[in-house]
Design an enzyme around this catalytic site. Structure first.
Site, mmCIF file in Angstrom:
data_model
loop_
_atom_site.group_PDB
_atom_site.id
_atom_site.type_symbol
_atom_site.label_atom_id
_atom_site.label_comp_id
_atom_site.label_asym_id
_atom_site.label_seq_id
_atom_site.Cartn_x
_atom_site.Cartn_y
_atom_site.Cartn_z
ATOM 1 C CG HIS A 129 33.684 41.786 32.594
ATOM 2 N ND1 HIS A 129 33.775 41.681 30.885
ATOM 3 C CD2 HIS A 129 33.385 40.673 32.840
ATOM 4 C CE1 HIS A 129 33.463 40.521 30.634
ATOM 5 N NE2 HIS A 129 32.990 39.982 31.807
ATOM 6 C CG ASP A 179 31.970 35.812 39.204
ATOM 7 O OD1 ASP A 179 31.323 34.871 39.126
ATOM 8 O OD2 ASP A 179 32.865 36.071 38.220
HETATM 9 C C1 LIG Z 1 38.120 40.355 35.253
HETATM 10 C C2 LIG Z 1 39.474 40.602 34.988
HETATM 11 C C3 LIG Z 1 40.479 39.149 34.991
HETATM 12 C C4 LIG Z 1 39.817 41.477 33.682
HETATM 13 O O1 LIG Z 1 41.045 41.659 33.672
HETATM 14 P P1 LIG Z 1 41.711 42.494 32.493
HETATM 15 O O2 LIG Z 1 41.065 42.947 31.444
HETATM 16 O O3 LIG Z 1 42.955 41.485 32.241
HETATM 17 O O4 LIG Z 1 42.335 43.856 33.194
HETATM 18 P P2 LIG Z 1 43.527 43.989 34.020
HETATM 19 O O5 LIG Z 1 43.723 42.678 35.099
HETATM 20 O O6 LIG Z 1 44.715 44.003 33.374
HETATM 21 O O7 LIG Z 1 43.379 45.066 34.797
HETATM 22 C C5 LIG Z 1 43.390 46.421 34.256
HETATM 23 C C6 LIG Z 1 43.691 47.443 35.492
HETATM 24 O O8 LIG Z 1 42.760 47.424 36.372
HETATM 25 C C7 LIG Z 1 43.056 46.942 37.492
HETATM 26 N N1 LIG Z 1 41.816 45.954 38.155
HETATM 27 C C8 LIG Z 1 41.130 45.111 37.238
HETATM 28 N N2 LIG Z 1 40.295 44.480 37.751
HETATM 29 C C9 LIG Z 1 40.555 44.933 39.276
HETATM 30 C C10 LIG Z 1 40.032 44.581 40.473
HETATM 31 N N3 LIG Z 1 39.051 43.622 40.611
HETATM 32 N N4 LIG Z 1 40.144 45.017 41.660
HETATM 33 C C11 LIG Z 1 41.281 46.095 41.631
HETATM 34 N N5 LIG Z 1 41.942 46.337 40.484
HETATM 35 C C12 LIG Z 1 41.640 45.796 39.220
HETATM 36 C C13 LIG Z 1 44.193 46.270 37.263
HETATM 37 O O9 LIG Z 1 45.023 46.387 38.716
HETATM 38 C C14 LIG Z 1 44.898 46.992 36.446
HETATM 39 O O10 LIG Z 1 45.523 48.307 37.077
HETATM 40 P P3 LIG Z 1 47.047 48.774 36.493
HETATM 41 O O11 LIG Z 1 46.619 48.976 35.107
HETATM 42 O O12 LIG Z 1 46.976 49.754 37.367
HETATM 43 O O13 LIG Z 1 47.681 47.522 36.567
HETATM 44 C C15 LIG Z 1 40.094 41.725 36.155
HETATM 45 O O14 LIG Z 1 38.858 42.807 36.231
HETATM 46 C C16 LIG Z 1 40.024 40.994 37.541
HETATM 47 O O15 LIG Z 1 41.151 40.190 37.902
HETATM 48 N N6 LIG Z 1 38.852 41.027 38.393
HETATM 49 C C17 LIG Z 1 38.768 40.367 39.728
HETATM 50 C C18 LIG Z 1 38.432 39.014 39.207
HETATM 51 C C19 LIG Z 1 36.866 38.623 38.721
HETATM 52 O O16 LIG Z 1 36.035 39.389 39.395
HETATM 53 N N7 LIG Z 1 36.935 37.831 37.766
HETATM 54 C C20 LIG Z 1 35.575 37.466 37.219
HETATM 55 C C21 LIG Z 1 35.349 38.354 35.826
HETATM 56 S S1 LIG Z 1 33.710 38.060 35.374
#
Ligand SMILES: CC(C)(COP(=O)(O)OP(=O)(O)OC[C@H]1O[C@@H](n2cnc3c(N)ncnc32)[C@H](O)[C@@H]1OP(=O)(O)O)[C@@H](O)C(=O)NCCC(=O)NCCS
Length: 380
Positions: free
Chosen positions: A265, A316
């Site tokens: 998140h 989710d």
């Molecule tokens: C929610 C979300 C978009 C937040 O994203 P964010 O703050 O932009 O964080 P990032 O996508 O930049 O992720 C940071 C790091 O954690 C990792 N990470 C984040 N969520 C992850 C996940 N669900 N599974 C695996 N790795 C994850 C990323 O790969 C990244 O790793 P890195 O630094 O080695 O590249 C992200 O956690 C995600 O894509 N989750 C899955 C989708 C989801 O459940 N969305 C609903 C949110 S309520």
């Protein structure tokens, strides 16, 4: 000649405070979520969706008369123009329910007497109307695409019970009604999440509520936002179908550097407080309905992702197994998110338009130095 010396803006606006708001309070380090200051745990235990709507739209808890009045207004708005039902019938039976919802909400504006009126009272009326209509659209399209008759609303039922009635054709059990009601409370608002931000940006141009909500639905659809709940269930389903070991399945996804839907998140650095309730609901409903496997699989995946990636389950993750056990198809999970989040979107549009200023941020320019001379075609 100016050169680019600026530091890049935080990607994805991370950590940027983009507006003032009195609707939703989040402490991402402590795992606190509150609507109008009232803790989500208290609301999940004691409130209902209609009361939560009142809280979001009017800023305080209702007294008995006010709640009764809102319930009646929501029930009266359980009506779709016949042209909207025809529109749903004309949509391809293969269309994604989320796409149908987005386009139909846009079309609702044609039949809304308040469409062009952006004053406070008109916006409250539209909030109430859209909340009733969105639930009806999700239910009606699902019936139509399956070749089943559209179910008439029952105005004596709660919002959650009427939605399940119109979706399944049968009055839900008190357990199913309460489970959905809690899920609706938990999903109702979440500060400046992507879809709410999209709604506020659209409203702030002095467009209108329907355009703002249409923007929001488009943003909610993506798998990084509301689309994650459906993506979670696709994984659970694949594990079940292939009789795979959930740990091995998810470990292999991680080895391929795939993101695991339902984890991580932007704001919470600890347990998402909504996940606490959804985990318990998924467990209890799974057991009582004789389908404990979805929760059991989810629990194993949660432990693995926590241990290997230090990522917590978000809203989710357990909503997927909860909705499945409630008999909701997986491509309706994200529309069901919208059935709830319309309350928050509407609250934010009302707040934005009550004290509006165009939302127009800047971009940190990182392109070629200015001036970059125009080169004639023959000299390129
Ligand atoms: C929610 C979300 C978009 C937040 O994203 P964010 O703050 O932009 O964080 P990032 O996508 O930049 O992720 C940071 C790091 O954690 C990792 N990470 C984040 N969520 C992850 C996940 N669900 N599974 C695996 N790795 C994850 C990323 O790969 C990244 O790793 P890195 O630094 O080695 O590249 C992200 O956690 C995600 O894509 N989750 C899955 C989708 C989801 O459940 N969305 C609903 C949110 S309520």
């Amino acid at each position: 000649m100016s050169s680019v010396t600026s530091t890049p803006a935080p990607k994805g606006l991370e950590g940027i405070v983009a507006t003032n708001s009195s609707i939703c309070y989040i402490d991402g380090d402590l795992g606190v979520l509150a609507y109008r200051g009232i803790d989500i745990h208290e609301l999940a235990r004691h409130s209902n969706f209609e009361e939560t709507c009142y809280l979001l739209w009017f800023g305080r808890l209702p007294n008995q008369g006010q709640l009764k009045d809102l319930r009646e207004r929501l029930a009266q708005e359980r009506h779709l123009d016949p042209a909207i039902i025809q529109f749903l019938r004309n949509a391809p039976k293969t269309a994604l329910p989320m796409d149908v919802l987005r386009t139909t909400v846009s079309a609702l504006a044609f039949y809304d007497a308040d469409e062009k009126n952006n004053d406070h009272d008109a916006n409250v009326r539209k909030a109430i109307r859209l909340t009733s209509q969105i639930a009806m659209i999700v239910a009606a399209y699902d019936r139509i695409r399956k070749g089943k008759p559209v179910v008439d609303p029952d105005r004596s039922l709660s919002h959650a019970a009427n939605f399940l009635l119109q979706l399944t054709g049968a009055k839900p059990s008190p357990t199913a009604e309460r489970a959905l009601d809690i899920a609706l409370i938990l999903h109702a608002d979440h500060e400046l999440n992507a879809s709410t931000f999209a709604a506020r940006v659209t409203a702030a141009t002095l467009s209108d509520m329907h355009s703002a909500v249409t923007s929001a639905i488009g943003a909610l659809k993506g798998p990084l936002h509301g689309g994650a709940n459906e993506a979670v269930f696709r994984i659970l389903e694949a594990i079940d179908r292939q009789k795979s070991d959930p740990i091995e399945y998810v470990r292999s996804m991680l080895a391929q550097k795939k993101k695991i839907p339902g984890f991580g998140h932007r704001v919470y650095h600890t347990e998402d407080p909504r996940a606490t309730h959804l985990r318990a609901m998924s467990r209890d409903l799974g057991r009582s309905s004789g389908q404990p496997q979805w929760y059991e699989m989810s629990e194993k995946i949660e432990k693995l992702v926590k241990a290997e990636k230090k990522l917590n389950a978000n809203v989710d993750f357990y909503s997927a197994s909860t909705y499945h056990v409630l008999g909701i198809d997986e491509d309706l999970f994200t529309p069901v998110f919208a059935v709830s989040r319309i309350s928050g979107w509407a609250a934010h549009v009302i707040e934005q338009l009550d004290d509006n200023r165009l939302i127009r941020p800047r971009a940190e320019y990182l392109g070629p130095d200015y001036p970059n001379p125009y080169v004639a075609m023959e000299k390129r």
